[in-house]
Design a protein around this motif. Sequence first.
Motif, PDB file in Angstrom:
ATOM      1  N   ILE A 149       0.845  -1.193   0.000  1.00 21.54           N
ATOM      2  CA  ILE A 149       0.000   0.000   0.000  1.00 21.54           C
ATOM      3  C   ILE A 149       0.879   1.242   0.000  1.00 21.54           C
ATOM      4  O   ILE A 149       1.873   1.302   0.730  1.00 21.54           O
ATOM      5  N   THR A 150       0.500   2.206  -0.820  1.00 23.96           N
ATOM      6  CA  THR A 150       1.225   3.475  -0.841  1.00 23.96           C
ATOM      7  C   THR A 150       0.455   4.506  -0.026  1.00 23.96           C
ATOM      8  O   THR A 150      -0.707   4.792  -0.314  1.00 23.96           O
ATOM      9  N   LEU A 151       1.091   5.015   0.995  1.00 25.52           N
ATOM     10  CA  LEU A 151       0.493   6.026   1.861  1.00 25.52           C
ATOM     11  C   LEU A 151       1.511   7.127   2.106  1.00 25.52           C
ATOM     12  O   LEU A 151       2.669   6.843   2.401  1.00 25.52           O
ATOM     13  N   ALA A 152       1.051   8.357   1.996  1.00 25.98           N
ATOM     14  CA  ALA A 152       1.916   9.512   2.254  1.00 25.98           C
ATOM     15  C   ALA A 152       3.218   9.439   1.452  1.00 25.98           C
ATOM     16  O   ALA A 152       4.282   9.818   1.928  1.00 25.98           O
ATOM     17  N   GLY A 153       3.122   8.913   0.233  1.00 30.35           N
ATOM     18  CA  GLY A 153       4.286   8.840  -0.633  1.00 30.35           C
ATOM     19  C   GLY A 153       5.243   7.716  -0.312  1.00 30.35           C
ATOM     20  O   GLY A 153       6.306   7.614  -0.932  1.00 30.35           O
ATOM     21  N   LYS A 154       4.891   6.860   0.658  1.00 29.50           N
ATOM     22  CA  LYS A 154       5.761   5.747   1.030  1.00 29.50           C
ATOM     23  C   LYS A 154       5.030   4.429   0.812  1.00 29.50           C
ATOM     24  O   LYS A 154       3.805   4.373   0.874  1.00 29.50           O
ATOM     25  N   GLU A 155       5.791   3.367   0.579  1.00 27.41           N
ATOM     26  CA  GLU A 155       5.204   2.048   0.383  1.00 27.41           C
ATOM     27  C   GLU A 155       5.304   1.231   1.671  1.00 27.41           C
ATOM     28  O   GLU A 155       6.355   1.192   2.306  1.00 27.41           O
ATOM     29  N   PHE A 156       4.185   0.607   2.031  1.00 25.24           N
ATOM     30  CA  PHE A 156       4.133  -0.244   3.214  1.00 25.24           C
ATOM     31  C   PHE A 156       3.655  -1.630   2.789  1.00 25.24           C
ATOM     32  O   PHE A 156       2.820  -1.761   1.903  1.00 25.24           O
TER      33      PHE A 156
END
Length: 197
Positions: A149-156
Motif C-alpha cells: 500500500i502506498t500512503l503519504a508517498g511511502k510504500e508499506f
Amino acid sequence: MLDPKKIESIISQISGINGVKVVADEEGIKEIHVITDSQKNPKQVVRDVETAIFASTGIKIDRKIISVAQLSSPGQSFVDYEISSLRTEDLGKKIKVEVTIERAGEVYTGSAEGAKTSIQKLKTAAEAVINALDELSDSIFSVDDLRIITLAGKEFLVCHLTKLQNGLEKSVIGSCEIQKDPLIAAAYAALDAFKRS
C-alpha cells in the motif's frame, strides 16, 4: 459518486492516524486501510473511523472493510524480536526462504517454500517467520494475505494473519515500511502481526 479523497481527508484528521487509503467504485467504499501509531487499540481506531465518516457524511459503513496497521513508536520497533538473517534458495519453479530470528539470546529458525510469483515470494517470507516462531505459541497461524500500500508517498507492506485458538479465529494485521528489499518487509510485517497476536 462518493469521493475517496474526501473520505481520506476526514479519516486523516483522527488523532493517531499516520496514513489512509480508501478504495471505492461506483457502488461505494470497498476497502479502507489506515496506518496508526500504537497509542490506541485497533478496535478503537475502527470505531473512530466509522464514527468520523458517519458524522461527516451520514454514510454508515461496514466496519469489516476497515483494516488497521499499527507502527511501533520510533526507537521501539521490534526490540524483542530481530530478524538476523533472511536467505533465499532457487528451487526451479519455487523459491525457499529461510529466516533466523533472535530474541533475548534465543535463536529461532524457520523456512517455507512457494512459487516464484511476486506475491507468493512475499507470502513465503512471511510463512517462514511464522514457522520459525511456531514453538512459541499453541495457536495455529496462517498467512492469508499480503498487500503493498502506498500512503503519504511511502510504500508499506501489510500482512494479514489468521490465528486459530480454542476453535476461534482472529484476524491480526502487521505492517512494515518497504525500504529496500520487499522480502525483508514481508518478514517484518509477519513478525509485527505475530507480536500483536
